[in-house]
Write a protein that holds these residues in place. Structure first.
Motif, PDB file in Angstrom:
ATOM      1  N   ARG A  61       0.814  -1.212   0.000  1.00  0.00           N
ATOM      2  CA  ARG A  61       0.000   0.000   0.000  1.00  0.00           C
ATOM      3  C   ARG A  61       0.850   1.266   0.000  1.00  0.00           C
ATOM      4  NH1 ARG A  61      -2.364   3.903  -0.369  1.00  0.00           N
ATOM      5  NH2 ARG A  61      -4.418   4.554   0.355  1.00  0.00           N
ATOM      6  N   LYS A 120       5.010   2.598  -2.742  1.00  0.00           N
ATOM      7  CA  LYS A 120       5.218   3.581  -3.814  1.00  0.00           C
ATOM      8  C   LYS A 120       5.563   4.955  -3.226  1.00  0.00           C
ATOM      9  CE  LYS A 120       2.736   5.780  -7.455  1.00  0.00           C
ATOM     10  NZ  LYS A 120       1.457   6.398  -7.302  1.00  0.00           N
ATOM     11  N   VAL A 159       5.248  16.984  -8.308  1.00  0.00           N
ATOM     12  CA  VAL A 159       4.570  16.493  -7.102  1.00  0.00           C
ATOM     13  C   VAL A 159       4.858  17.433  -5.932  1.00  0.00           C
ATOM     14  CG1 VAL A 159       4.485  14.040  -7.708  1.00  0.00           C
ATOM     15  CG2 VAL A 159       6.500  14.953  -6.563  1.00  0.00           C
ATOM     16  N   ALA A 216      -4.203   2.776  -3.023  1.00  0.00           N
ATOM     17  CA  ALA A 216      -3.051   3.624  -3.356  1.00  0.00           C
ATOM     18  C   ALA A 216      -3.317   4.454  -4.601  1.00  0.00           C
ATOM     19  CB  ALA A 216      -1.817   2.749  -3.558  1.00  0.00           C
ATOM     20  N   ASP A 273      -4.600   8.106  -3.790  1.00  0.00           N
ATOM     21  CA  ASP A 273      -3.877   8.884  -2.782  1.00  0.00           C
ATOM     22  C   ASP A 273      -3.505  10.285  -3.248  1.00  0.00           C
ATOM     23  OD1 ASP A 273      -3.889   7.202  -0.676  1.00  0.00           O
ATOM     24  OD2 ASP A 273      -1.904   6.343  -1.031  1.00  0.00           O
ATOM     25  N   ASN A 328      -9.429   9.725  -2.668  1.00  0.00           N
ATOM     26  CA  ASN A 328     -10.195   8.738  -1.887  1.00  0.00           C
ATOM     27  C   ASN A 328     -11.132   9.435  -0.909  1.00  0.00           C
ATOM     28  OD1 ASN A 328      -9.217   6.356  -2.978  1.00  0.00           O
ATOM     29  ND2 ASN A 328      -7.474   6.249  -1.573  1.00  0.00           N
ATOM     30  N   GLU A 335      -4.021   9.566  -8.879  1.00  0.00           N
ATOM     31  CA  GLU A 335      -2.776   9.099  -8.241  1.00  0.00           C
ATOM     32  C   GLU A 335      -1.802  10.234  -7.977  1.00  0.00           C
ATOM     33  OE1 GLU A 335      -1.235   4.716  -9.470  1.00  0.00           O
ATOM     34  OE2 GLU A 335      -1.605   6.119 -11.073  1.00  0.00           O
ATOM     35  N   GLU A 370       0.147  13.162  -6.739  1.00  0.00           N
ATOM     36  CA  GLU A 370       0.261  13.829  -5.433  1.00  0.00           C
ATOM     37  C   GLU A 370       0.790  15.247  -5.595  1.00  0.00           C
ATOM     38  OE1 GLU A 370       1.621  11.507  -2.177  1.00  0.00           O
ATOM     39  OE2 GLU A 370       0.934   9.657  -3.119  1.00  0.00           O
TER      40      GLU A 370
END
Ligand SMILES: Cc1cc2nc3c(=O)[nH]c(=O)nc-3n(C[C@H](O)[C@H](O)[C@H](O)COP(=O)(O)OP(=O)(O)OC[C@H]3O[C@@H](n4cnc5c(N)ncnc54)[C@H](O)[C@@H]3O)c2cc1C
Lengths: 561, 309
Positions: A174, A177, B100, B167, B170, B210, B273, B275
């Motif tokens: 989880r 990464k 990011v 994930a 995120d 999420n 995904e 960030e």
């Protein structure tokens, strides 16, 4: 960044502000919190991505009584993600009473109260992917739930607390990464710490010796060291690091490895609930975030105090699988699929006992006479467990006869004679292997015996049914499968007094300025609760402390000489 | 004082349409560009319109080609205008590309997320060459009827095709409530001192995707939220998205009644995904950008969706 240690030049010296040893739930959570915190972090993990027999074998050791404790290489995983790669995901916080010094539980009491952990539990819950930090029916659901047992008033037990289930989240898969892309965190796989070395005064750790399975050796020097290697391996590393302090790190008073606790758990008895079928619900409710939640019968704290016993919870459970007398096709199917179920789960599902040919034949008979139930169950397990990322947590069998057993999970009390020690044998890296001498006490037997008696009384008084069990078999049943596997608690307990504890309230090893322990080794008592949520909350707390300390400066990241 | 005549390019599209309505509701502006006869792709028509306005908002959305050609015509024709009317240029956070972490207006413009981000950056470069331009880089517009980040998401959540992505969810969801975006555009029209500057537009402390999905699903009553397996996400974005996209285009072309199923595109997946967190403190400071609370914004978006279907 993520590297394999075997690719480093021989005898390299790596430096960092913080060195974390072990990438399980605790180590990974601390590393995550330190991303972009202005500190250089090295996370050393003995295993690799995925299982490896060679790495797992480093966990091998001995047990004093095979009947009471599984071999040390079972119920833990030496790989990136640690034991969360196989855990069950049951989450709940510790109760306020667990932190209290109770005069009827020897050596009980944490150096702080539940209040201290409350700020960290919500984030811990999120990291475990167990939804919001809401552990009562009322706070977790905005609509009423069907009662566990209709019109069943309990005086001694509450029925509204929940356990919530993580996916179960493999912390390596989880969060790997995030760690890989972090600029200030270096994860080294296949990097086994074989010893920690102190400076001459014995007040600071100066370096960790590290080895890969291929034999590459190097060392890590860091301002701060955090041991997050799991409850058994923390004791092993502290004891094995004996070059300056002969008895091991933090072991001036012979406390490291003592007070080793698991949980006391078992299944017992038979109860027919005297209610219509629809008035009993012992399965899962799903919260709005999609998290499986389950209610339990939890022994009230005031009753624990009045009775002088430890913490205890119970659930309605299916009858024992091994005995074909249940005549349930699904349970028999589970019995027959025994070879397909991993050791850690099969043990409690089936036990180690050998079944007769006659029993096997009866199980087959049960399946043959209930093929549709068995097929529906197999499909449910495939769809909702095997193929799902958020897995249906356990086996729930609705009894057509309203017949259940009682599944319980109880606190084990601290006992200095229950301990982990080093043996004469060494692993291929030269680290002494451990011996586990797990022991339970009269107090533990009392907790279960009296709680069950109260439960029986409760059912009787509430007119919900009669719980049948033989009180004389309680001790046998609670140790039938030995210590509850996978919960390794207390081997480097927190406390204010170095004579009876290993770390202080900040999880720092007494007498060593820059060595911390993360994980259930630091828990002074075990609660009824499974440990991981609290491990994660404590890891968050430790990370916050480290960040505060580094903000204050004061040579925090200075590599000691 | 006579009203500021604002030419809105992209007035037939969602943001442009809303902007026109907002401008008309003010007592200081009027709106041009949403007359059915006006075709901004026609150079003569555009040139005439530019001559007849006091300010312009380039709110053209769509494919990379549409964005590029709209910017090309606009800035070629606006360049020679002596009056130098204010142009508010609506760009996108995709100009930051794969960056990011916290990103402010001084961060590098990588535009490395494919044709869309390259086209947005090229358009911004044209805008920057025009002396009286303000560039706005909004995150994801949400609110009642916002097609991409409210309506599409609502449909996917209700169909349980979107949910907790693990994930893959995120990334930060740099939301901007539609009214806050429109308010910032209005503000950018009226502040001469900010010429030549760029502004990120997003709520402070954005949720993760999420979290956004969980809160929005709750507001929509689309609970329990479903965990979407990686396998399923792959299937959606690799196998289902292309034919669904074609079906959508065909249905639109043929003006078929009813809606085709929403598309869970590879770019949506990538966004979830990612960030990256837009720092919009400059917009709050200099444009007086407001930020609707997420709770209220989502409640309104959900209410409108439920009422409108
Ligand atoms: C079958 C099973 C079911 C479980 N179910 C639950 C449950 O439902 N709920 C719950 O709360 N808990 C459960 N647990 C317990 C849970 O898995 C642990 O509490 C949790 O994983 C502990 O986290 P940790 O980081 O302290 O240790 P671990 O996860 O064990 O991680 C320790 C890490 O340290 C590494 N390491 C060890 N030694 C060294 C060394 N010398 N050098 C470098 N690295 C090293 C290991 O490889 C490992 O990656 C279960 C456990 C098992 C086995």
């Amino acid at each position: 960044m993520m590297h394999i240690a075997n690719e480093l030049p021989e005898n390299s010296i790596l430096t960092a502000d913080i060195c974390i040893v072990g990438a399980g739930a605790a180590g990974i959570v601390i590393a995550l919190q330190l991303i972009d915190a202005g500190l250089e972090v090295i996370l050393l993990e003995s295993g690799q991505i995925g299982p490896s027999d060679q790495a797992q074998a480093l966990y091998a050791g001995e047990v004093t009584d095979e009947h009471l404790h599984s071999p040390p290489h079972r119920y833990r995983q030496r790989r990136f993600g640690g034991t969360t790669t196989i855990w069950g995901g049951r989450c709940m916080p510790f109760d306020a009473i667990d932190f209290a010094a109770r005069d009827y539980v020897a050596d009980s009491g944490w150096p702080f109260t539940l209040q201290e952990l409350l700020p960290f539990y919500p984030q811990a819950n999120q990291l475990c992917e167990a939804g919001q930090f809401a552990y009562t029916v009322e706070s977790a659901f905005d609509h009423p739930l069907r009662p566990m047992i209709d019109h069943f008033e309990c005086r001694n037990f509450t029925t509204n607390t929940l356990e919530r289930f993580s996916c179960p989240t493999d912390f390596g898969a989880r969060y790997g990464k995030k760690l890989r892309s972090a600029r200030n965190v270096r994860v080294l796989l296949d990097a086994t710490v074989t010893a920690l070395h102190l400076n001459e005064s014995g007040q600071r750790v100066v370096a960790a010796s590290v080895q890969s399975l291929g034999g590459r050796r190097f060392s890590v020097q860091a301002g701060q060291f955090i041991l997050a290697t799991g409850g058994l391996e923390v004791a092993r590393l502290l004891l094995a690091s004996s070059d300056v302090q002969r008895s091991g790190l933090g072991n001036a008073h012979d406390v490291v490895g003592r007070y080793y606790m698991c949980h006391i758990a078992g299944t017992i008895g038979a109860i027919r609930i005297e209610r219509p079928l629809h008035a009993v619900w012992h399965g899962y409710d799903i919260s709005d975030e999609g998290v499986y939640c389950r209610r339990r019968l939890a022994l009230r704290p005031e009753v624990q105090r009045a009775q002088g016993i430890g913490n205890f919870i119970a659930r309605l459970h299916h009858p024992r699988i091994t005995d074909p007398a249940h005549r349930n096709a699904v349970l028999s199917l589970l019995f027959l699929s025994r070879p397909l179920i991993p050791y850690e789960y099969a043990k409690r599902l089936h036990g180690d006992e050998r079944s007769s040919l006659r029993a096997w034949a009866k199980h087959i008979g049960n399946v043959v006479t209930g093929p549709f139930d068995a097929m529906a169950f197999a499909w449910h397990m495939l769809k909702d467990r095997r193929l799902a990322e958020r897995k249906f947590p356990s086996i729930i069998i609705k009894s057509k006869a309203n017949l259940y057993s009682i599944d319980y999970h109880a606190e084990q009390q601290p006992n200095p004679n229950s301990r982990v020690t080093l043996t004469q044998h060494r692993d291929p890296m030269g680290v002494p292997r451990i011996n586990v001498d797990w022991r339970y006490t009269r107090g533990d037997v009392d907790t279960v015996t009296r709680s069950l008696a109260l439960l029986r009384e409760e059912f009787k008084q509430g007119g919900a049914g009669t719980l049948h069990y033989d009180p004389a078999t309680v001790e046998f049943e609670m140790t039938r499968y030995g210590a509850y596997g996978g919960h390794h608690i207390g081997t480097a307990r927190m406390g204010t007094d170095p004579r009876s504890s290993v770390t202080d309230a900040d999880c720092r090893v007494h007498g060593i300025d820059n060595l911390y322990v993360a994980g259930s080794a630091t828990f002074p008592t075990s609660s009824q609760a499974n440990p991981t949520l609290t491990i994660v909350a404590l890891a968050l707390r430790l990370a916050a402390r480290l960040k505060q300390a580094s903000a204050r400066g004061a040579g925090f990241g200075t590599v000691p000489t | 004082m006579s009203a500021l005549r604002v030419l809105v390019l992209g007035a037939q599209q969602f943001v442009g349409r809303r902007l026109c309505a907002t401008l008309r509701a003010t007592d200081w502006a009027s709106c041009l560009g949403d007359e059915p006869a006006f075709d901004e792709r026609n150079a003569t028509a555009l040139s005439d319109a530019l001559g007849a306005c006091d300010a312009i908002v380039n709110a053209v959305q769509g494919s990379p080609a549409q964005i590029s050609s709209a910017a090309q015509s606009l800035y070629e024709l606006a360049g020679p205008l002596a009056a130098r009317p204010r142009i508010v240029h609506l760009s996108s956070m995709t100009v930051y590309g794969s960056a990011v972490g916290d990103v402010d207006e001084n961060s590098a413009l990588r535009a490395d997320l494919g044709d869309y981000s390259t086209a947005q950056l090229a358009a911004e470069r044209r805008a920057a060459a025009y002396p009286n331009c303000v560039v706005l880089r909004p995150g994801c517009e949400y609110g009642p009827e916002c097609p991409d980040w409210s309506v599409r998401i609502a449909r996917l959540l209700i169909a349980r095709r979107l949910g907790d992505l693990g994930a893959a969810g995120d990334g930060y969801c740099n939301l901007i409530y539609l009214d806050d975006l429109l308010g910032s555009i209005l503000s950018a029209l009226r502040r001469p001192e900010i010429a030549g500057q760029a502004f990120n537009l997003a709520m402070p402390q954005p949720p993760t995707w999420n979290e956004y999905f969980a809160l929005f699903a709750k507001a929509l009553g689309a609970v329990p939220l479903r965990r979407i397996e990686q396998r399923r996400l792959q299937l959606e974005t690799k196998v289902l998205a292309p034919p669904l996209r074609i079906a959508e285009i065909v249905a639109r072309g043929l003006r078929l009644p009813g809606r085709t199923p929403a598309v869970l595109s590879p770019s949506l997946r990538r966004t979830c995904e990612h960030e990256i967190r837009l720092d919009s403190s400059k917009a709050r400071r200099l444009l007086g950008m407001q930020s609707m609370t997420l709770e209220t914004g989502l409640a309104r978006a959900a209410q409108s969706f439920t009422a409108g279907g």
